[in-house]
Write a protein that holds these residues in place. Structure first.
Motif, mmCIF file in Angstrom:
data_model
loop_
_atom_site.group_PDB
_atom_site.id
_atom_site.type_symbol
_atom_site.label_atom_id
_atom_site.label_comp_id
_atom_site.label_asym_id
_atom_site.label_seq_id
_atom_site.Cartn_x
_atom_site.Cartn_y
_atom_site.Cartn_z
ATOM 1 N N MET A 1 -17.756 44.682 31.108
ATOM 2 C CA MET A 1 -17.273 45.554 30.026
ATOM 3 C C MET A 1 -17.727 46.984 30.278
ATOM 4 O O MET A 1 -18.878 47.227 30.643
ATOM 5 C CB MET A 1 -17.799 45.069 28.672
ATOM 6 C CG MET A 1 -17.404 45.946 27.498
ATOM 7 S SD MET A 1 -17.990 45.318 25.914
ATOM 8 C CE MET A 1 -16.971 43.869 25.743
ATOM 9 N N GLU A 2 -16.794 47.908 30.089
ATOM 10 C CA GLU A 2 -17.129 49.319 30.229
ATOM 11 C C GLU A 2 -17.470 49.891 28.853
ATOM 12 O O GLU A 2 -16.665 49.783 27.922
ATOM 13 C CB GLU A 2 -15.959 50.087 30.845
ATOM 14 C CG GLU A 2 -16.283 51.545 31.167
ATOM 15 C CD GLU A 2 -15.167 52.251 31.900
ATOM 16 O OE1 GLU A 2 -15.294 53.470 32.115
ATOM 17 O OE2 GLU A 2 -14.168 51.588 32.249
ATOM 18 N N ILE A 3 -18.662 50.470 28.723
ATOM 19 C CA ILE A 3 -19.147 50.955 27.434
ATOM 20 C C ILE A 3 -19.107 52.479 27.401
ATOM 21 O O ILE A 3 -19.686 53.147 28.269
ATOM 22 C CB ILE A 3 -20.570 50.453 27.163
ATOM 23 C CG1 ILE A 3 -20.601 48.917 27.145
ATOM 24 C CG2 ILE A 3 -21.099 51.012 25.839
ATOM 25 C CD1 ILE A 3 -21.986 48.326 27.122
ATOM 26 N N LYS A 159 -2.320 43.231 27.519
ATOM 27 C CA LYS A 159 -2.488 43.786 28.861
ATOM 28 C C LYS A 159 -3.877 44.356 29.034
ATOM 29 O O LYS A 159 -4.492 44.244 30.104
ATOM 30 C CB LYS A 159 -1.436 44.872 29.100
ATOM 31 C CG LYS A 159 -1.473 45.504 30.474
ATOM 32 C CD LYS A 159 -0.374 46.548 30.619
ATOM 33 C CE LYS A 159 -0.385 47.180 31.997
ATOM 34 N NZ LYS A 159 0.697 48.202 32.139
ATOM 35 N N GLU A 160 -4.395 44.990 27.992
ATOM 36 C CA GLU A 160 -5.743 45.550 28.016
ATOM 37 C C GLU A 160 -6.312 45.557 26.608
ATOM 38 O O GLU A 160 -5.565 45.567 25.630
ATOM 39 C CB GLU A 160 -5.740 46.964 28.608
ATOM 40 C CG GLU A 160 -4.810 47.946 27.930
ATOM 41 C CD GLU A 160 -4.742 49.286 28.641
ATOM 42 O OE1 GLU A 160 -5.728 50.045 28.522
ATOM 43 O OE2 GLU A 160 -3.730 49.573 29.296
ATOM 44 N N ILE A 161 -7.641 45.547 26.522
ATOM 45 C CA ILE A 161 -8.318 45.496 25.228
ATOM 46 C C ILE A 161 -9.320 46.636 25.130
ATOM 47 O O ILE A 161 -10.134 46.845 26.040
ATOM 48 C CB ILE A 161 -9.063 44.159 25.029
ATOM 49 C CG1 ILE A 161 -8.086 42.976 25.108
ATOM 50 C CG2 ILE A 161 -9.795 44.139 23.682
ATOM 51 C CD1 ILE A 161 -8.782 41.626 25.096
ATOM 52 N N THR A 184 -12.508 44.685 29.506
ATOM 53 C CA THR A 184 -12.498 45.227 28.143
ATOM 54 C C THR A 184 -13.318 46.516 28.099
ATOM 55 O O THR A 184 -14.356 46.634 28.754
ATOM 56 C CB THR A 184 -13.103 44.208 27.156
ATOM 57 O OG1 THR A 184 -12.318 43.017 27.191
ATOM 58 C CG2 THR A 184 -13.133 44.759 25.740
ATOM 59 N N GLN A 185 -12.859 47.485 27.302
ATOM 60 C CA GLN A 185 -13.601 48.727 27.125
ATOM 61 C C GLN A 185 -14.071 48.850 25.678
ATOM 62 O O GLN A 185 -13.316 48.558 24.743
ATOM 63 C CB GLN A 185 -12.741 49.928 27.491
ATOM 64 C CG GLN A 185 -12.333 49.940 28.957
ATOM 65 C CD GLN A 185 -11.722 51.253 29.387
ATOM 66 O OE1 GLN A 185 -12.307 52.328 29.181
ATOM 67 N NE2 GLN A 185 -10.557 51.196 29.986
ATOM 68 N N LEU A 186 -15.314 49.247 25.504
ATOM 69 C CA LEU A 186 -15.908 49.464 24.186
ATOM 70 C C LEU A 186 -16.086 50.950 23.955
ATOM 71 O O LEU A 186 -16.738 51.642 24.738
ATOM 72 C CB LEU A 186 -17.265 48.756 24.079
ATOM 73 C CG LEU A 186 -18.111 49.078 22.837
ATOM 74 C CD1 LEU A 186 -17.406 48.621 21.560
ATOM 75 C CD2 LEU A 186 -19.492 48.433 22.949
ATOM 76 N N TRP A 187 -15.506 51.427 22.843
ATOM 77 C CA TRP A 187 -15.646 52.824 22.424
ATOM 78 C C TRP A 187 -16.477 52.831 21.154
ATOM 79 O O TRP A 187 -16.033 52.361 20.103
ATOM 80 C CB TRP A 187 -14.268 53.439 22.184
ATOM 81 C CG TRP A 187 -13.409 53.368 23.404
ATOM 82 C CD1 TRP A 187 -12.624 52.318 23.794
ATOM 83 C CD2 TRP A 187 -13.283 54.356 24.424
ATOM 84 N NE1 TRP A 187 -12.006 52.597 24.991
ATOM 85 C CE2 TRP A 187 -12.388 53.852 25.398
ATOM 86 C CE3 TRP A 187 -13.816 55.634 24.597
ATOM 87 C CZ2 TRP A 187 -12.032 54.571 26.540
ATOM 88 C CZ3 TRP A 187 -13.463 56.348 25.726
ATOM 89 C CH2 TRP A 187 -12.589 55.819 26.678
ATOM 90 N N ILE A 188 -17.704 53.327 21.258
ATOM 91 C CA ILE A 188 -18.632 53.230 20.139
ATOM 92 C C ILE A 188 -19.293 54.589 19.894
ATOM 93 O O ILE A 188 -19.684 55.298 20.839
ATOM 94 C CB ILE A 188 -19.687 52.129 20.401
ATOM 95 C CG1 ILE A 188 -20.514 51.847 19.159
ATOM 96 C CG2 ILE A 188 -20.555 52.431 21.614
ATOM 97 C CD1 ILE A 188 -21.242 50.516 19.204
ATOM 98 N N ALA A 189 -19.393 54.946 18.616
ATOM 99 C CA ALA A 189 -19.963 56.246 18.282
ATOM 100 C C ALA A 189 -21.447 56.294 18.618
ATOM 101 O O ALA A 189 -21.908 57.233 19.276
ATOM 102 C CB ALA A 189 -19.734 56.568 16.800
ATOM 103 N N THR A 190 -22.209 55.281 18.164
ATOM 104 C CA THR A 190 -23.649 55.315 18.405
ATOM 105 C C THR A 190 -24.213 53.897 18.426
ATOM 106 O O THR A 190 -23.631 52.969 17.853
ATOM 107 C CB THR A 190 -24.366 56.165 17.331
ATOM 108 O OG1 THR A 190 -25.718 56.397 17.717
ATOM 109 C CG2 THR A 190 -24.318 55.505 15.970
#
Length: 217
Positions: A1-3, A159-161, A184-190
């Motif tokens: 997973m890419e964070i 196709k992507e998450i 999967t990619q995680l987009w997180i503020a903090t």
């Protein structure tokens, strides 16, 4: 997973995060919802940089201009009810996205700190071969996101998450990393360091759903 930990780079995002954490500011539920929405806009902007683009000619009153526009077929899915303000922030930027909603809540069968995640409702267009944005403001234990994903994938294969969250714990991130597809990619503020014995993020901000919409039974 890419964070992608967005608050690692200082920006106006820090102000929005500070206000949703602060007890005094939390008393204003309208401002709390709006700040979650604004955080969703920031996360959506950052996420947009990783979408797929192609050149398209745009006709102006004075000529034509080739511009790079995203061609992803996006399905934006939020976990009820806390995910609604975050959903709106993302929808402000991905305004042509299809929309999905799913419910997930903690059930305490023995009235103690142990719980299971119950998923009861899912309304969605087809997600097959599309870009799925899965939005949940609080990534605590990660169990809700995994339960939701297990329910969603019965209805198709994206196709992507991209997972979009406001505050997460390191433990929760490790948990979902072991249950979601590798890319999967995680987009997180903090990100905060720990959970308490009830599975809430510390220092976190409390219950995002209650702060946005009032306490529940």
């Amino acid at each position: 997973m890419e964070i992608h930990h967005i608050a690692e780079n200082h920006s106006i995002l820090n102000k929005f995060i500070a206000e949703i954490r602060a007890v005094k500011t939390q008393k204003d539920s309208l401002r709390f919802r709006r700040n979650i929405e604004r955080i969703g806009e920031v996360l959506g902007y950052e996420l947009s940089k990783n979408l797929s683009y192609a050149g398209v000619y745009i006709e102006t009153p004075l000529g034509k201009k080739k511009m790079q526009l995203s061609y992803n077929n996006i399905v934006l899915c939020s976990i009820l009810r806390a995910g609604l303000p975050l959903h709106q922030g993302l929808l402000n930027y991905f305004d042509d996205a299809e929309n999905a909603f799913i419910s997930a809540y903690r059930h305490h069968p023995k009235n103690n700190n142990n719980f299971e995640i119950v998923v009861e409702y899912f309304a969605s267009p087809s997600i097959d071969n599309k870009t799925l944005l899965l939005a949940d403001p609080m990534l605590a234990t990660g169990q809700s996101l995994v339960a939701v994903y297990e329910a969603i994938k019965k209805h198709g294969t994206p196709k992507e998450i991209h997972i979009v969250a406001v505050i997460g714990s390191k433990e929760g991130i490790d948990f979902i990393e072991n249950h979601f597809p590798k890319h999967t990619q995680l987009w997180i503020a903090t990100i905060d360091n720990k959970l308490n014995d009830k599975g809430y993020i510390v220092p976190g901000l409390g219950d995002a759903g209650d702060l946005a919409y009032g306490t529940k039974l």
